[in-house]
Write a protein that holds these residues in place. Sequence first.
Motif, PDB file in Angstrom:
ATOM      1  N   GLY A  36       5.244 -16.165 -33.271  1.00 49.95           N
ATOM      2  CA  GLY A  36       6.528 -15.692 -32.763  1.00 49.95           C
ATOM      3  C   GLY A  36       6.435 -14.781 -31.558  1.00 49.95           C
ATOM      4  N   TYR A  37       5.321 -14.862 -30.811  1.00 52.99           N
ATOM      5  CA  TYR A  37       5.260 -14.106 -29.561  1.00 52.99           C
ATOM      6  C   TYR A  37       6.326 -14.640 -28.603  1.00 52.99           C
ATOM      7  CZ  TYR A  37       0.690 -11.916 -30.541  1.00 52.99           C
ATOM      8  OH  TYR A  37      -0.324 -11.165 -31.064  1.00 52.99           O
ATOM      9  N   PRO A  38       7.038 -13.775 -27.910  1.00 60.20           N
ATOM     10  CA  PRO A  38       7.974 -14.272 -26.889  1.00 60.20           C
ATOM     11  C   PRO A  38       7.203 -14.942 -25.760  1.00 60.20           C
ATOM     12  CG  PRO A  38       7.767 -11.886 -26.762  1.00 60.20           C
ATOM     13  CD  PRO A  38       7.035 -12.304 -27.997  1.00 60.20           C
ATOM     14  N   ALA A  39       7.827 -15.903 -25.097  1.00 58.39           N
ATOM     15  CA  ALA A  39       7.163 -16.591 -23.996  1.00 58.39           C
ATOM     16  C   ALA A  39       6.663 -15.573 -22.976  1.00 58.39           C
ATOM     17  CB  ALA A  39       8.137 -17.574 -23.338  1.00 58.39           C
ATOM     18  N   PRO A  40       5.485 -15.787 -22.402  1.00 63.81           N
ATOM     19  CA  PRO A  40       4.908 -14.813 -21.469  1.00 63.81           C
ATOM     20  C   PRO A  40       5.798 -14.558 -20.253  1.00 63.81           C
ATOM     21  CG  PRO A  40       3.284 -16.472 -22.095  1.00 63.81           C
ATOM     22  CD  PRO A  40       4.602 -16.954 -22.592  1.00 63.81           C
ATOM     23  N   GLY A  61      -1.485 -24.769 -12.854  1.00 60.59           N
ATOM     24  CA  GLY A  61      -1.720 -23.970 -14.041  1.00 60.59           C
ATOM     25  C   GLY A  61      -1.120 -24.649 -15.248  1.00 60.59           C
ATOM     26  N   CYS A  62      -0.740 -23.853 -16.232  1.00 61.57           N
ATOM     27  CA  CYS A  62      -0.179 -24.385 -17.464  1.00 61.57           C
ATOM     28  C   CYS A  62       1.234 -24.917 -17.207  1.00 61.57           C
ATOM     29  CB  CYS A  62      -0.114 -23.286 -18.517  1.00 61.57           C
ATOM     30  SG  CYS A  62      -1.701 -22.471 -18.810  1.00 61.57           S
ATOM     31  N   TRP A  63       1.533 -26.080 -17.765  1.00 59.98           N
ATOM     32  CA  TRP A  63       2.880 -26.634 -17.575  1.00 59.98           C
ATOM     33  C   TRP A  63       3.906 -25.802 -18.352  1.00 59.98           C
ATOM     34  CZ3 TRP A  63       5.976 -28.182 -21.573  1.00 59.98           C
ATOM     35  CH2 TRP A  63       5.386 -28.495 -22.799  1.00 59.98           C
ATOM     36  N   THR A  64       3.437 -24.979 -19.275  1.00 59.93           N
ATOM     37  CA  THR A  64       4.312 -24.129 -20.082  1.00 59.93           C
ATOM     38  C   THR A  64       4.576 -22.774 -19.438  1.00 59.93           C
ATOM     39  OG1 THR A  64       2.349 -23.321 -21.234  1.00 59.93           O
ATOM     40  CG2 THR A  64       3.519 -25.162 -22.252  1.00 59.93           C
ATOM     41  N   CYS A  65       4.019 -22.526 -18.252  1.00 64.70           N
ATOM     42  CA  CYS A  65       4.052 -21.180 -17.675  1.00 64.70           C
ATOM     43  C   CYS A  65       5.476 -20.690 -17.417  1.00 64.70           C
ATOM     44  CB  CYS A  65       3.253 -21.142 -16.377  1.00 64.70           C
ATOM     45  SG  CYS A  65       3.170 -19.481 -15.663  1.00 64.70           S
ATOM     46  N   THR A  66       5.833 -19.597 -18.091  1.00 63.51           N
ATOM     47  CA  THR A  66       7.143 -18.973 -17.902  1.00 63.51           C
ATOM     48  C   THR A  66       7.038 -17.665 -17.131  1.00 63.51           C
ATOM     49  OG1 THR A  66       6.874 -18.043 -20.129  1.00 63.51           O
ATOM     50  CG2 THR A  66       8.240 -20.014 -19.928  1.00 63.51           C
ATOM     51  N   VAL A  67       5.832 -17.386 -16.620  1.00 56.03           N
ATOM     52  CA  VAL A  67       5.658 -16.180 -15.810  1.00 56.03           C
ATOM     53  C   VAL A  67       6.337 -16.376 -14.451  1.00 56.03           C
ATOM     54  CG1 VAL A  67       3.972 -14.662 -14.701  1.00 56.03           C
ATOM     55  CG2 VAL A  67       3.535 -15.539 -16.998  1.00 56.03           C
ATOM     56  N   VAL A  68       6.236 -17.602 -13.925  1.00 57.34           N
ATOM     57  CA  VAL A  68       6.922 -17.925 -12.674  1.00 57.34           C
ATOM     58  C   VAL A  68       8.360 -18.328 -12.978  1.00 57.34           C
ATOM     59  CG1 VAL A  68       4.833 -18.629 -11.470  1.00 57.34           C
ATOM     60  CG2 VAL A  68       6.089 -20.322 -12.803  1.00 57.34           C
ATOM     61  N   PRO A 105      10.482 -34.357 -18.931  1.00 52.26           N
ATOM     62  CA  PRO A 105      10.619 -33.686 -20.230  1.00 52.26           C
ATOM     63  C   PRO A 105       9.816 -32.390 -20.340  1.00 52.26           C
ATOM     64  CG  PRO A 105      10.341 -36.049 -20.536  1.00 52.26           C
ATOM     65  CD  PRO A 105      10.080 -35.774 -19.087  1.00 52.26           C
ATOM     66  N   LEU A 106       8.643 -32.342 -19.692  1.00 48.35           N
ATOM     67  CA  LEU A 106       7.831 -31.114 -19.716  1.00 48.35           C
ATOM     68  C   LEU A 106       8.524 -30.009 -18.928  1.00 48.35           C
ATOM     69  CD1 LEU A 106       4.158 -32.377 -19.266  1.00 48.35           C
ATOM     70  CD2 LEU A 106       5.497 -32.104 -21.352  1.00 48.35           C
ATOM     71  N   ARG A 107       9.020 -30.354 -17.757  1.00 46.50           N
ATOM     72  CA  ARG A 107       9.729 -29.360 -16.948  1.00 46.50           C
ATOM     73  C   ARG A 107      10.955 -28.835 -17.691  1.00 46.50           C
ATOM     74  NH1 ARG A 107      13.305 -31.688 -12.365  1.00 46.50           N
ATOM     75  NH2 ARG A 107      14.407 -32.199 -14.306  1.00 46.50           N
ATOM     76  N   ASP A 108      11.697 -29.737 -18.331  1.00 43.10           N
ATOM     77  CA  ASP A 108      12.937 -29.345 -18.999  1.00 43.10           C
ATOM     78  C   ASP A 108      12.678 -28.425 -20.186  1.00 43.10           C
ATOM     79  OD1 ASP A 108      14.266 -30.847 -17.153  1.00 43.10           O
ATOM     80  OD2 ASP A 108      14.755 -32.511 -18.502  1.00 43.10           O
ATOM     81  N   VAL A 109      11.650 -28.723 -20.976  1.00 40.70           N
ATOM     82  CA  VAL A 109      11.381 -27.878 -22.149  1.00 40.70           C
ATOM     83  C   VAL A 109      10.843 -26.515 -21.708  1.00 40.70           C
ATOM     84  CG1 VAL A 109       8.998 -28.597 -22.657  1.00 40.70           C
ATOM     85  CG2 VAL A 109      10.504 -27.904 -24.512  1.00 40.70           C
ATOM     86  N   ARG A 110      10.038 -26.483 -20.629  1.00 41.89           N
ATOM     87  CA  ARG A 110       9.573 -25.199 -20.082  1.00 41.89           C
ATOM     88  C   ARG A 110      10.742 -24.345 -19.632  1.00 41.89           C
ATOM     89  NH1 ARG A 110       8.563 -21.685 -15.787  1.00 41.89           N
ATOM     90  NH2 ARG A 110      10.544 -22.516 -15.051  1.00 41.89           N
ATOM     91  N   ASP A 111      11.674 -24.964 -18.892  1.00 42.48           N
ATOM     92  CA  ASP A 111      12.850 -24.242 -18.401  1.00 42.48           C
ATOM     93  C   ASP A 111      13.700 -23.729 -19.564  1.00 42.48           C
ATOM     94  OD1 ASP A 111      11.988 -24.802 -15.864  1.00 42.48           O
ATOM     95  OD2 ASP A 111      13.480 -26.363 -15.460  1.00 42.48           O
ATOM     96  N   TRP A 112      13.830 -24.547 -20.613  1.00 43.66           N
ATOM     97  CA  TRP A 112      14.619 -24.148 -21.782  1.00 43.66           C
ATOM     98  C   TRP A 112      13.987 -22.966 -22.513  1.00 43.66           C
ATOM     99  CZ3 TRP A 112      13.521 -24.111 -27.059  1.00 43.66           C
ATOM    100  CH2 TRP A 112      14.618 -23.872 -27.899  1.00 43.66           C
ATOM    101  N   ILE A 113      12.669 -23.005 -22.697  1.00 46.54           N
ATOM    102  CA  ILE A 113      11.961 -21.890 -23.348  1.00 46.54           C
ATOM    103  C   ILE A 113      12.175 -20.601 -22.566  1.00 46.54           C
ATOM    104  CG2 ILE A 113       9.662 -20.944 -23.864  1.00 46.54           C
ATOM    105  CD1 ILE A 113       8.787 -23.814 -24.556  1.00 46.54           C
TER     106      ILE A 113
END
Length: 444
Positions: free
Chosen positions: A118-122, A257-264, A283-291
């Motif tokens: 349950g860590y919040p997204a970075p 980098g990571c496709w999940t990166c929410t730092v940027v 789909p990868l971009r959309d789920v990253r943006d949603w997170i």
Amino acid sequence: MKKANYIIEEIIDQYTIEDNNKPWIIGFSGGKDSTVMLTLVWLGLLKIKNEINEKFLKREVWVVCNDTLVENPIITNYVNGILEKIEKAAIKHNLPIHVKKTIPRLEDSFWVNLIGKGYPAPNNAFRWCTERLKIKPTSRFVDEMINNDETSHKEAIVLVGTRKSESATRAKSIKKHEIKGKRLTKHPLQKNILVYSPIKELHLEEIWYIINTYKSPWGAEKNQLFKIYSDASADDYECPTMVSNKEHKSCGQSRFGCWTCTVVKKDKSISAQIENGEKWLIPLRDVRDWIQEERNKIENRESFRRNGLPAQNDMGVVKLKHRAKILEKVFDAQKKINDMGIEIELINNQELIAIQVTWYRDLYFDYKVSDIYNKVFNKNLDMKQHNELIKKEEEILLSACDNDKKQFTLIQDLLKLEKAKTIMMKRRGLIEDIENRYKQFISA
């Protein structure tokens, strides 16, 4: 190119000095800088072998590539192919070059921390990912090499592809750790580690010149790397003028980098790849943006931190309901990509087990990873006989509890905790978990 030849000669000189018991470790990402650095090192070793004396090829060179398990899939496929070529070519050329791929430990993986714990997204304020996914795996490999009783290595030399011209910050950092008149510098964090930056004086144009004019020693196609940068470039930078092909698109400024990166705020590279035809990445971009969008919504967060202490502004760990929603979204993205005919696994089986185990340890028994998986993929395994056996066991247990469903649920949860410990092969903390579940039962 005179500068490249000078660097090769310097590499030869550094490689053949008397401290050749210290292995070289090259951090290889598959990007332009690490590609050029390995190319020049390789050419240096070939020159030692063919023009000086093969007996000087004693020092081991380790090409270490770290896979965070959430890398951009296009980059992952490219790098895996390159590593195979490097291994085969090193054997063919009879050079002391070895390949090592590192990955995070299960408890450090991105999905186990995000969905399981349950860590919040970075973000910039809480960037928990870099150390767990990138620094620790490589550092662990280096430590094991130095502290290995089977080898006599007491120190290692890490070759990095940092360049002064990349940024003022990089230039300042390099200068800070430089020792005047010395090629090697002390590692700022790890003792017994020395740092060597052979390409620190090269400029971007020179990097691309070397890639496009020097034949890859391991047989890679130079256009492949150029295309990756070209397709992922979202900026209006011009290509280096030394590149002869006038049709080359913007390149050289992208960062992978990571496709999940929410730092940027926005993943420019993956967006550019989509614009250049890689529609399956949507789909990868959309789920990253949603997170990222859902990260700071108060309704998705508990009022306490992972250690149980109150969280500032009630923005603590991610609620289990939202963790389950993230998992469902990731599964959904994987299904969409699979339906396009592209095989991809976004979360591996070990991570899924670890996520479920973590939920149990946190006394969350209402959500099951398997149920979420079955919901998205519409896959129900044929386990009729197994399910009938479980049903009979539950009927016996319920009867033994005099049909008290509260006690029945308690025993079921305790059995899940025991099973979770068996799966993870770690019994440490089981008594504490059981005691916490009893306290929850009594206070309910």
